[in-house]
Scaffold this motif. Structure first.
Motif, PDB file in Angstrom:
ATOM      1  N   ALA A 295     -13.736  51.718 -11.547  1.00 18.36           N
ATOM      2  CA  ALA A 295     -14.787  52.088  -9.909  1.00 18.36           C
ATOM      3  C   ALA A 295     -15.160  50.690  -9.635  1.00 18.36           C
ATOM      4  O   ALA A 295     -15.691  49.373 -10.114  1.00 18.36           O
ATOM      5  CB  ALA A 295     -16.063  52.691 -10.539  1.00 18.36           C
ATOM      6  N   GLU A 296     -14.659  49.870  -8.022  1.00 18.14           N
ATOM      7  CA  GLU A 296     -15.238  48.960  -7.926  1.00 18.14           C
ATOM      8  C   GLU A 296     -15.591  48.773  -6.352  1.00 18.14           C
ATOM      9  O   GLU A 296     -15.594  50.124  -5.884  1.00 18.14           O
ATOM     10  CB  GLU A 296     -13.357  48.359  -7.453  1.00 18.14           C
ATOM     11  N   LYS A 297     -16.622  47.514  -6.268  1.00 20.33           N
ATOM     12  CA  LYS A 297     -17.542  47.777  -4.932  1.00 20.33           C
ATOM     13  C   LYS A 297     -18.757  48.904  -5.508  1.00 20.33           C
ATOM     14  O   LYS A 297     -18.634  49.512  -3.976  1.00 20.33           O
ATOM     15  CB  LYS A 297     -16.513  48.091  -3.675  1.00 20.33           C
ATOM     16  N   ILE A 298     -19.108  48.475  -6.524  1.00 24.12           N
ATOM     17  CA  ILE A 298     -20.316  48.986  -6.868  1.00 24.12           C
ATOM     18  C   ILE A 298     -21.586  48.317  -6.680  1.00 24.12           C
ATOM     19  O   ILE A 298     -21.644  46.904  -6.908  1.00 24.12           O
ATOM     20  CB  ILE A 298     -20.203  48.961  -8.449  1.00 24.12           C
TER      21      ILE A 298
ATOM     22  N   GLY B  40     -18.009  60.067 -15.347  1.00 28.28           N
ATOM     23  CA  GLY B  40     -16.995  59.334 -16.709  1.00 28.28           C
ATOM     24  C   GLY B  40     -15.544  58.007 -16.113  1.00 28.28           C
ATOM     25  O   GLY B  40     -15.119  57.553 -16.540  1.00 28.28           O
ATOM     26  N   CYS B  41     -16.736  57.203 -15.397  1.00 27.62           N
ATOM     27  CA  CYS B  41     -15.773  55.676 -14.973  1.00 27.62           C
ATOM     28  C   CYS B  41     -15.455  55.397 -16.093  1.00 27.62           C
ATOM     29  O   CYS B  41     -16.898  55.118 -16.631  1.00 27.62           O
ATOM     30  CB  CYS B  41     -15.794  55.727 -14.143  1.00 27.62           C
ATOM     31  N   ASP B  42     -14.295  54.361 -16.100  1.00 25.59           N
ATOM     32  CA  ASP B  42     -14.708  53.264 -17.672  1.00 25.59           C
ATOM     33  C   ASP B  42     -15.040  52.031 -17.721  1.00 25.59           C
ATOM     34  O   ASP B  42     -15.291  51.648 -18.228  1.00 25.59           O
ATOM     35  CB  ASP B  42     -12.729  53.535 -17.984  1.00 25.59           C
ATOM     36  N   LEU B  43     -14.387  51.708 -16.341  1.00 25.61           N
ATOM     37  CA  LEU B  43     -14.722  50.532 -16.233  1.00 25.61           C
ATOM     38  C   LEU B  43     -15.567  49.946 -14.793  1.00 25.61           C
ATOM     39  O   LEU B  43     -14.937  51.046 -14.087  1.00 25.61           O
ATOM     40  CB  LEU B  43     -13.388  49.028 -16.355  1.00 25.61           C
ATOM     41  N   PHE B  44     -16.532  49.473 -14.670  1.00 21.50           N
ATOM     42  CA  PHE B  44     -16.667  49.611 -12.964  1.00 21.50           C
ATOM     43  C   PHE B  44     -16.960  47.300 -12.872  1.00 21.50           C
ATOM     44  O   PHE B  44     -16.628  46.512 -12.946  1.00 21.50           O
ATOM     45  CB  PHE B  44     -18.416  49.088 -13.987  1.00 21.50           C
ATOM     46  N   GLN B  45     -17.000  47.246 -11.601  1.00 23.93           N
ATOM     47  CA  GLN B  45     -16.799  46.022 -10.898  1.00 23.93           C
ATOM     48  C   GLN B  45     -17.606  45.940  -9.677  1.00 23.93           C
ATOM     49  O   GLN B  45     -17.522  47.329  -9.021  1.00 23.93           O
ATOM     50  CB  GLN B  45     -15.238  45.492 -10.232  1.00 23.93           C
ATOM     51  N   GLY B  46     -18.260  44.653  -8.618  1.00 25.57           N
ATOM     52  CA  GLY B  46     -18.786  44.989  -7.943  1.00 25.57           C
ATOM     53  C   GLY B  46     -20.490  44.161  -7.587  1.00 25.57           C
ATOM     54  O   GLY B  46     -20.032  43.448  -8.740  1.00 25.57           O
ATOM     55  N   TYR B  47     -20.614  43.802  -6.377  1.00 21.88           N
ATOM     56  CA  TYR B  47     -21.328  43.220  -6.090  1.00 21.88           C
ATOM     57  C   TYR B  47     -22.919  43.655  -6.776  1.00 21.88           C
ATOM     58  O   TYR B  47     -23.571  42.896  -7.475  1.00 21.88           O
ATOM     59  CB  TYR B  47     -21.613  42.979  -4.266  1.00 21.88           C
ATOM     60  N   PHE B  48     -23.414  44.856  -7.353  1.00 20.86           N
ATOM     61  CA  PHE B  48     -24.561  45.196  -7.807  1.00 20.86           C
ATOM     62  C   PHE B  48     -24.528  44.549  -9.305  1.00 20.86           C
ATOM     63  O   PHE B  48     -26.038  43.866  -9.871  1.00 20.86           O
ATOM     64  CB  PHE B  48     -24.481  46.995  -7.892  1.00 20.86           C
TER      65      PHE B  48
END
Length: 411
Positions: free
Chosen positions: A178-181, A194-202
């Motif tokens: 999940a990107e742009k978190i 259930g997303c496995d990975l995360f990316q974003g400005y948060f």
């Protein structure tokens, strides 16, 4: 919230430094899983991209030959965006498959050429990710080859997100990023689904890393690329070409050691480096160096012209039963160096350690080499004045053969 790892210090001059942006990708426990590498032209944390192919090539070369992959990502993997041209042009074989994740951009349509190129990369052991993915039935062929699918969270309405993720799982997607978190709420929702990975400005904004850049002589890169077209070239001959340019030698050693940073093996000689790379990977690296070495104001069409001219010279040399047709290819390729370097040919010649007959052909169109080169230049200008031993039909056929060849390696 900020979980950014500390970035190495940056320098100042865009003209003298290599820049790469990096943004971490996290696990649900907020451990760094990998870094996405981003094009940056200076210390300002923004991309100013006018040529996607050139931008990606810059990211790769800045990472592997100037800054060092280990400096930017440590032991983690690097996510790198691909353009369609770089993907279908099969110019990625120099990248270490165990250190990179290749991202297929959302605007790349899954036609036969794209799917074939991705299949080849998968067979070579590369990890494939789909960037900014929004499900559409026609994109299913891409999903079958992807290890990771990046969903751009803001583009998918919250009430549709569970179905979207469920469909991807049903299609066999093992890893969803999940990107742009941008908020805690975004993170908790995607994590609960259930997303496995995360990316974003948060988590962390991109950071810019820089290092002093090693400039490579364009003439050296062109000569290396031209000589690598010879199917009979030996590794000793390749080593001899590279060692005539200290910066080119340094970049090759830096690239090989950067690509192998995860191992304890250090490459400390050109012989080791060229042998480890092999001809195909050296061609890939040389093409990226050429793409990034040419002044940005110079049209890429000039490179294309040089390669077509070289191939046409080579084909005509074969028709004329000339010895060493590969030399004619090199001659045609080098014949545009004056335009690329903004120097008269008289000043370009000393930069290239060529045989006298090659120099004479470039300067005065002398000898058999010069005669065929001039005939090709005349043909480009619409003047059908080939040498006596060649017909207008042979000229046209050589030109058409060259066009098919350039299309096969650039599309």
């Amino acid at each position: 919230m900020s979980t950014c790892p500390t970035a190495p210090g940056v320098s100042s001059s865009p003209a003298e430094n290599a820049f790469v942006g990096r943004q971490p990708i996290f696990t649900p426990d907020l451990e760094v899983f990998a870094y996405e590498l981003l094009f940056r032209s200076g210390e300002q944390n923004a991309a100013m991209i006018t040529d996607g192919d050139r931008a990606t090539a810059n990211v790769l070369l800045n990472t592997f030959t100037d800054i060092g992959l280990d400096t930017i990502v440590g032991s983690k993997k690097a996510f790198i965006n691909l353009t369609r041209n770089l993907l279908t042009g099969r110019n990625l074989s120099c990248m270490p498959a165990d250190r990179v994740v290749l991202e297929i951009l959302e605007d790349i349509q899954p036609d036969a050429d794209v799917l074939s190129a991705i299949e080849g990369l998968v067979e070579e052991g590369y990890t494939i990710a789909l960037d900014d993915f929004v499900y559409r039935p026609e994109l299913e062929p891409l999903i079958g080859s992807a290890d990771i699918v990046k969903i751009e969270y803001p583009l998918t309405p919250k009430d549709q997100l569970p179905d979207h993720i469920g469909k991807l799982r049903a299609l066999g997607v093992r890893t969803i990023l999940a990107e742009k978190i941008e908020t805690q709420e975004d993170f908790e929702l995607c994590k609960s689904l259930g997303c496995d990975l995360f990316q974003g400005y948060f988590f962390c904004r991109p950071q810019v890393i820089s290092q002093r850049k090693t400039q490579v002589n364009v003439a050296s890169v062109v000569r290396l690329m031209s000589e690598l077209q010879n199917p009979d070239i030996t590794m000793n001959e390749v080593e001899g070409i590279i060692q005539t340019d200290a910066n080119l030698s340094f970049k090759l050693l830096r690239f090989v050691n950067s690509a192998n940073a995860a191992t304890t093996r250090t490459i400390d000689s050109l012989k080791q480096a060229t042998t480890l790379m092999g001809i195909a990977r050296l061609r890939s690296l040389a093409s990226m160096m050429l793409m990034t070495s040419i002044d940005e104001g110079k049209p890429q069409e000039l490179i294309r012209l040089a390669m077509i001219r070289g191939k046409m010279c080579e084909q005509l040399a074969v028709d004329a039963c000339a010895t060493r047709p590969d030399r004619f290819y090199t001659l045609g390729l080098l014949s545009v160096m004056d335009a690329l370097l903004d120097k008269p040919m008289e000043e370009v010649i000393p930069l290239l350690p060529l045989a006298d007959d090659m120099n004479d052909a470039l300067l005065s169109r002398a000898g058999e080499l010069g005669l065929i080169l001039q005939s090709v230049i005349n043909f480009e200008a619409g003047q059908m004045t080939p040498p006596v031993s060649l017909s207008a039909e042979q000229m046209t056929k050589a030109y058409q053969t060259s066009l098919r060849w350039i299309a096969s390696i650039t599309n």
